[in-house]
Design a protein around this motif. Structure first.
Motif, PDB file in Angstrom:
ATOM      1  N   VAL A   1      -7.239 -17.903   8.893  1.00 20.32           N
ATOM      2  CA  VAL A   1      -6.753 -16.604   9.361  1.00 20.32           C
ATOM      3  C   VAL A   1      -5.245 -16.673   9.606  1.00 20.32           C
ATOM      4  O   VAL A   1      -4.758 -17.569  10.293  1.00 20.32           O
ATOM      5  N   ASP A   2      -4.516 -15.742   9.023  1.00 19.02           N
ATOM      6  CA  ASP A   2      -3.083 -15.533   9.256  1.00 19.02           C
ATOM      7  C   ASP A   2      -2.228 -16.784   9.014  1.00 19.02           C
ATOM      8  O   ASP A   2      -1.452 -17.210   9.883  1.00 19.02           O
ATOM      9  N   PRO A   3      -2.327 -17.377   7.825  1.00 17.78           N
ATOM     10  CA  PRO A   3      -1.521 -18.573   7.539  1.00 17.78           C
ATOM     11  C   PRO A   3      -0.052 -18.227   7.342  1.00 17.78           C
ATOM     12  O   PRO A   3       0.298 -17.138   6.872  1.00 17.78           O
ATOM     13  N   VAL A   4       0.826 -19.177   7.674  1.00 14.48           N
ATOM     14  CA  VAL A   4       2.273 -18.976   7.643  1.00 14.48           C
ATOM     15  C   VAL A   4       2.904 -19.784   6.511  1.00 14.48           C
ATOM     16  O   VAL A   4       2.617 -20.973   6.344  1.00 14.48           O
ATOM     17  N   LEU A   5       3.782 -19.126   5.755  1.00 15.65           N
ATOM     18  CA  LEU A   5       4.659 -19.804   4.808  1.00 15.65           C
ATOM     19  C   LEU A   5       5.975 -20.072   5.519  1.00 15.65           C
ATOM     20  O   LEU A   5       6.634 -19.142   5.991  1.00 15.65           O
ATOM     21  N   ASP A   6       6.368 -21.324   5.606  1.00 16.89           N
ATOM     22  CA  ASP A   6       7.627 -21.656   6.271  1.00 16.89           C
ATOM     23  C   ASP A   6       8.797 -21.048   5.493  1.00 16.89           C
ATOM     24  O   ASP A   6       8.843 -21.116   4.260  1.00 16.89           O
TER      25      ASP A   6
ATOM     26  N   GLN B   1     -16.617 -23.039  15.407  1.00 23.89           N
ATOM     27  CA  GLN B   1     -15.543 -23.893  15.882  1.00 23.89           C
ATOM     28  C   GLN B   1     -14.225 -23.311  15.393  1.00 23.89           C
ATOM     29  O   GLN B   1     -14.129 -22.814  14.270  1.00 23.89           O
ATOM     30  N   VAL B   2     -13.210 -23.359  16.253  1.00 24.38           N
ATOM     31  CA  VAL B   2     -11.923 -22.748  15.944  1.00 24.38           C
ATOM     32  C   VAL B   2     -10.814 -23.739  16.256  1.00 24.38           C
ATOM     33  O   VAL B   2     -10.792 -24.332  17.340  1.00 24.38           O
ATOM     34  N   ARG B   3      -9.927 -23.914  15.309  1.00 24.10           N
ATOM     35  CA  ARG B   3      -8.743 -24.743  15.523  1.00 24.10           C
ATOM     36  C   ARG B   3      -7.504 -23.884  15.294  1.00 24.10           C
ATOM     37  O   ARG B   3      -7.322 -23.321  14.216  1.00 24.10           O
ATOM     38  N   GLY B   4      -6.667 -23.767  16.307  1.00 23.16           N
ATOM     39  CA  GLY B   4      -5.441 -23.001  16.195  1.00 23.16           C
ATOM     40  C   GLY B   4      -4.256 -23.886  15.855  1.00 23.16           C
ATOM     41  O   GLY B   4      -4.192 -25.054  16.274  1.00 23.16           O
ATOM     42  N   PHE B   5      -3.335 -23.351  15.095  1.00 23.29           N
ATOM     43  CA  PHE B   5      -2.117 -24.065  14.711  1.00 23.29           C
ATOM     44  C   PHE B   5      -0.936 -23.172  15.066  1.00 23.29           C
ATOM     45  O   PHE B   5      -0.838 -22.044  14.580  1.00 23.29           O
ATOM     46  N   TYR B   6      -0.047 -23.667  15.923  1.00 24.32           N
ATOM     47  CA  TYR B   6       1.092 -22.868  16.400  1.00 24.32           C
ATOM     48  C   TYR B   6       2.333 -23.165  15.570  1.00 24.32           C
ATOM     49  O   TYR B   6       2.661 -24.323  15.301  1.00 24.32           O
ATOM     50  N   HIS B   7       3.015 -22.100  15.167  1.00 26.95           N
ATOM     51  CA  HIS B   7       4.232 -22.198  14.361  1.00 26.95           C
ATOM     52  C   HIS B   7       5.404 -21.774  15.246  1.00 26.95           C
ATOM     53  O   HIS B   7       5.687 -20.579  15.384  1.00 26.95           O
ATOM     54  N   PRO B   8       6.104 -22.725  15.873  1.00 27.73           N
ATOM     55  CA  PRO B   8       7.140 -22.364  16.850  1.00 27.73           C
ATOM     56  C   PRO B   8       8.245 -21.459  16.322  1.00 27.73           C
ATOM     57  O   PRO B   8       8.692 -20.564  17.058  1.00 27.73           O
ATOM     58  N   PRO B   9       8.728 -21.609  15.083  1.00 30.51           N
ATOM     59  CA  PRO B   9       9.834 -20.730  14.661  1.00 30.51           C
ATOM     60  C   PRO B   9       9.494 -19.244  14.708  1.00 30.51           C
ATOM     61  O   PRO B   9      10.390 -18.409  14.903  1.00 30.51           O
TER      62      PRO B   9
ATOM     63  N   SER C   1       3.363 -25.853   6.811  1.00 27.73           N
ATOM     64  CA  SER C   1       2.385 -25.283   7.742  1.00 27.73           C
ATOM     65  C   SER C   1       1.057 -25.003   7.053  1.00 27.73           C
ATOM     66  O   SER C   1      -0.017 -25.185   7.638  1.00 27.73           O
ATOM     67  N   ALA C   2       1.108 -24.553   5.803  1.00 37.76           N
ATOM     68  CA  ALA C   2      -0.128 -24.376   5.041  1.00 37.76           C
ATOM     69  C   ALA C   2      -0.823 -25.710   4.819  1.00 37.76           C
ATOM     70  O   ALA C   2      -2.053 -25.809   4.912  1.00 37.76           O
ATOM     71  N   ALA C   3      -0.045 -26.745   4.557  1.00 35.19           N
ATOM     72  CA  ALA C   3      -0.626 -28.074   4.363  1.00 35.19           C
ATOM     73  C   ALA C   3      -1.279 -28.583   5.641  1.00 35.19           C
ATOM     74  O   ALA C   3      -2.301 -29.289   5.591  1.00 35.19           O
ATOM     75  N   ALA C   4      -0.717 -28.225   6.809  1.00 35.47           N
ATOM     76  CA  ALA C   4      -1.326 -28.640   8.076  1.00 35.47           C
ATOM     77  C   ALA C   4      -2.704 -28.005   8.252  1.00 35.47           C
ATOM     78  O   ALA C   4      -3.628 -28.639   8.778  1.00 35.47           O
ATOM     79  N   LEU C   5      -2.861 -26.755   7.817  1.00 30.25           N
ATOM     80  CA  LEU C   5      -4.172 -26.121   7.866  1.00 30.25           C
ATOM     81  C   LEU C   5      -5.147 -26.832   6.929  1.00 30.25           C
ATOM     82  O   LEU C   5      -6.314 -27.065   7.277  1.00 30.25           O
ATOM     83  N   MET C   6      -4.670 -27.190   5.750  1.00 27.65           N
ATOM     84  CA  MET C   6      -5.533 -27.881   4.801  1.00 27.65           C
ATOM     85  C   MET C   6      -5.892 -29.286   5.283  1.00 27.65           C
ATOM     86  O   MET C   6      -6.955 -29.810   4.930  1.00 27.65           O
TER      87      MET C   6
ATOM     88  N   SER D   1       3.586 -14.802   4.721  1.00 25.25           N
ATOM     89  CA  SER D   1       2.212 -15.279   4.627  1.00 25.25           C
ATOM     90  C   SER D   1       2.082 -16.386   3.581  1.00 25.25           C
ATOM     91  O   SER D   1       2.669 -16.311   2.497  1.00 25.25           O
ATOM     92  N   ALA D   2       1.264 -17.381   3.902  1.00 23.90           N
ATOM     93  CA  ALA D   2       0.924 -18.446   2.954  1.00 23.90           C
ATOM     94  C   ALA D   2      -0.414 -18.182   2.279  1.00 23.90           C
ATOM     95  O   ALA D   2      -1.007 -19.089   1.697  1.00 23.90           O
ATOM     96  N   ALA D   3      -0.898 -16.929   2.324  1.00 21.17           N
ATOM     97  CA  ALA D   3      -2.218 -16.637   1.766  1.00 21.17           C
ATOM     98  C   ALA D   3      -2.303 -16.996   0.288  1.00 21.17           C
ATOM     99  O   ALA D   3      -3.302 -17.568  -0.168  1.00 21.17           O
ATOM    100  N   HIS D   4      -1.268 -16.676  -0.482  1.00 18.99           N
ATOM    101  CA  HIS D   4      -1.342 -16.952  -1.917  1.00 18.99           C
ATOM    102  C   HIS D   4      -1.293 -18.451  -2.196  1.00 18.99           C
ATOM    103  O   HIS D   4      -1.973 -18.945  -3.106  1.00 18.99           O
ATOM    104  N   VAL D   5      -0.511 -19.174  -1.416  1.00 19.21           N
ATOM    105  CA  VAL D   5      -0.478 -20.635  -1.559  1.00 19.21           C
ATOM    106  C   VAL D   5      -1.874 -21.213  -1.340  1.00 19.21           C
ATOM    107  O   VAL D   5      -2.374 -22.020  -2.145  1.00 19.21           O
ATOM    108  N   LEU D   6      -2.525 -20.785  -0.281  1.00 20.17           N
ATOM    109  CA  LEU D   6      -3.860 -21.304   0.022  1.00 20.17           C
ATOM    110  C   LEU D   6      -4.887 -20.816  -0.988  1.00 20.17           C
ATOM    111  O   LEU D   6      -5.853 -21.529  -1.296  1.00 20.17           O
ATOM    112  N   HIS D   7      -4.705 -19.606  -1.503  1.00 20.36           N
ATOM    113  CA  HIS D   7      -5.586 -19.124  -2.576  1.00 20.36           C
ATOM    114  C   HIS D   7      -5.474 -20.039  -3.797  1.00 20.36           C
ATOM    115  O   HIS D   7      -6.500 -20.391  -4.414  1.00 20.36           O
ATOM    116  N   ARG D   8      -4.267 -20.435  -4.137  1.00 21.14           N
ATOM    117  CA  ARG D   8      -4.088 -21.344  -5.272  1.00 21.14           C
ATOM    118  C   ARG D   8      -4.723 -22.701  -4.994  1.00 21.14           C
ATOM    119  O   ARG D   8      -5.332 -23.298  -5.880  1.00 21.14           O
ATOM    120  N   TRP D   9      -4.597 -23.180  -3.784  1.00 22.18           N
ATOM    121  CA  TRP D   9      -5.102 -24.506  -3.447  1.00 22.18           C
ATOM    122  C   TRP D   9      -6.619 -24.556  -3.332  1.00 22.18           C
ATOM    123  O   TRP D   9      -7.232 -25.582  -3.626  1.00 22.18           O
TER     124      TRP D   9
END
Length: 288
Positions: free
Chosen positions: A33-38, A6-14, A50-55, A79-87
């Motif tokens: 995959v490919d998380p965004v840090l605002d 199952q795949v859920r996509g999240f679009y970051h308009p900016p 945006s990372a919180a929306a993925l979580m 990238s929000a990879a490090h934020v999500l790694h911490r979480w």
């Protein structure tokens, strides 16, 4: 027949970026995959909305995040990879070619010997044919360089996360004029994707839709082979390379390339604070 996550996509308009949460519906194990840090450029202010929306998707679906995956070191968003790694505690992975990207941009930013250029900022460096299990579904690594030297595709069951290797059929393909980019390599990488089963789902990192359609993250291999305006199944390498090189000569730099790449080659870590407690980004002048 390949299994279907199952795949859920999240679009970051900016930044016109798609991030994904994908999971095995039986085990509930997931990858991001490919998380965004605002990032708001005028004020140089970051945010994790945006990372919180993925979580929120992870929580709603009762998922366990096994991996945080980057398709390449992005030039158009932080990238929000490090934020999500911490979480989550999940390891961060990227292609082995990140070392050459780090070497090129370390010189551009003047990071010096204190910045390692061997990829150690990431928990895992992936190469062609590497294979993981995410729950009960295999995830295979396809090396797909060309846009950048570290570009890889994650083939997760019947879902392929292709990064910037392909855009929507009405937009074509990504530029190849960044350090380590190569149009001939990109052509060969697209051929590798086109040899996948026609029904394979290709999930894009970006979409820049015309006014008459909404952003769309998913296209089939069959659709891309038939409809991509830059490279169909019948396009020759010579024609593609000529088109891509001519087009790249007309393109300006992405708006966020200078702040983004120096964060992304650090696996999403922001620079350490200075003695006054403030973090600083480097902006090299007259370089790109």
């Amino acid at each position: 027949m390949a299994r279907s996550p199952q795949v859920r996509g999240f679009y970051h308009p900016p930044t016109s970026t798609f991030s994904y949460v994908a999971w095995d519906p039986e085990s509930r194990q997931a990858v991001i995959v490919d998380p965004v840090l605002d990032y708001e450029g005028a004020a140089a202010r970051t945010d994790t909305a945006s990372a919180a929306a993925l979580m929120a998707i992870v929580a709603a679906e009762a998922l366990q995040v096994a991996w945080i995956l980057e398709t390449h070191a992005h030039a158009d968003h932080l990238s929000a990879a490090h934020v999500l790694h911490r979480w989550t505690g999940a390891p961060v992975g990227i292609g082995r070619g990140i070392a050459s990207v780090q070497a090129a941009f370390s010189e551009i930013y003047g990071l010096g010997e204190d910045f390692p250029v061997d990829g150690r900022q990431f928990e895992r460096l992936f190469g062609e044919g590497d294979r993981l299990m995410v729950g009960n579904i295999p995830l295979e690594i396809l090396a797909t360089p060309g846009h950048t030297s570290d570009s890889i595709t994650y083939l997760f069951g019947d879902a392929a996360f292709v990064g910037d290797t392909l855009f929507a059929p009405d937009y074509g393909t990504a530029r190849c004029d960044f350090p380590g980019g190569d149009a001939a390599q990109l052509f060969r990488s697209v051929q590798k994707l086109y040899r996948l089963s026609p029904e394979t789902r290709l999930f894009l990192c970006h979409d820049y839709p015309p006014a008459d359609r909404d952003p769309r993250c998913e296209w089939s291999v069959a659709e891309q082979r038939q409809e991509n305006v830059h490279i169909t199944a019948n396009t020759t390498e010579e024609a593609f390379v000529a088109m891509r090189q001519a087009r790249d000569e007309t393109l300006g730099m992405p708006a966020l390339i200078l702040p983004a790449v120096q964060v992304n080659i650090r696996a999403g870590r922001l620079p350490d604070p200075e003695d006054n407690g403030t973090r600083y980004l480097r902006i090299p002048l007259d370089t790109l």
